[in-house]
Design an enzyme around this catalytic site. Sequence first.
Site, mmCIF file in Angstrom:
data_model
loop_
_atom_site.group_PDB
_atom_site.id
_atom_site.type_symbol
_atom_site.label_atom_id
_atom_site.label_comp_id
_atom_site.label_asym_id
_atom_site.label_seq_id
_atom_site.Cartn_x
_atom_site.Cartn_y
_atom_site.Cartn_z
ATOM 1 N N SER A 90 5.616 -5.395 -3.807
ATOM 2 C CA SER A 90 6.281 -6.324 -2.903
ATOM 3 C C SER A 90 7.252 -7.243 -3.658
ATOM 4 O O SER A 90 8.132 -6.764 -4.359
ATOM 5 C CB SER A 90 5.211 -7.123 -2.137
ATOM 6 O OG SER A 90 5.774 -7.856 -1.079
ATOM 7 N N HIS A 125 8.251 -2.550 0.793
ATOM 8 C CA HIS A 125 8.074 -2.644 2.247
ATOM 9 C C HIS A 125 8.890 -3.804 2.800
ATOM 10 O O HIS A 125 9.347 -4.667 2.044
ATOM 11 C CB HIS A 125 6.592 -2.813 2.594
ATOM 12 C CG HIS A 125 5.958 -4.038 2.005
ATOM 13 N ND1 HIS A 125 6.302 -5.316 2.383
ATOM 14 C CD2 HIS A 125 5.008 -4.180 1.058
ATOM 15 C CE1 HIS A 125 5.590 -6.191 1.704
ATOM 16 N NE2 HIS A 125 4.799 -5.529 0.883
#
Length: 222
Positions: A110, A133
Amino acid sequence: MKETENAVSGDEKKGDIISFGTIKGKSGNIVVPIIGQIEGHYILPDNQKTTKYEHILPLLVGAEQDPNVKGILVLINTVGGDVEAGLAIAEMLSGMKTPTVSLVLGGGHSIGLPIALACGKSFAVPSATMTIHPVRISGTVLGVPQAFSSLERMQERVMGFILSHSSAKRETIERLMMNTGELTTDVGSVITGEQAVELGLIDELGGISDALSALDALGGKS
């Protein structure tokens, strides 16, 4: 007197490790770990390993001002965390004159990925993984266009940072972010260290010796 100075120096190093996980080596390089979850404006539970941005930012300022600090090695094994806190750390690293090298070990997931890219040179071990993501938000969300516009702008900030600090293509990153066929209950992709290098996100595969050699090769700040 020399023995006293050495004792104090040893105590200071011990305190650094306990408080922040940092230590300055004989070469003048310091180690900064980004581990667990990157904590933002809200304090996380005591049973969760965290990296507190309010610790990291002043540490980096001090390193930038200290002529005895020749370089910074950033060790990354994080699940991600607060987007703004993570971007603040990444922006701080990217703007430093002090040479910086990052090494992704277990994971650079992330918002941990922009932190890895922010350094002058980035490495990942072959077994490292990175999750890419879309930005997530928690708490109360109003179902109004402004809320989704704000989320889109935050996503663009992350995307812009990744693109400006790597050779990866926008369409590639967007495809990985919006992948619906890989994660069981989520959107996104998990890539290995080798794939991150192939995509132009991470500079090279390597371990601790490679990262330290690269830091020495970058030279000290002027």
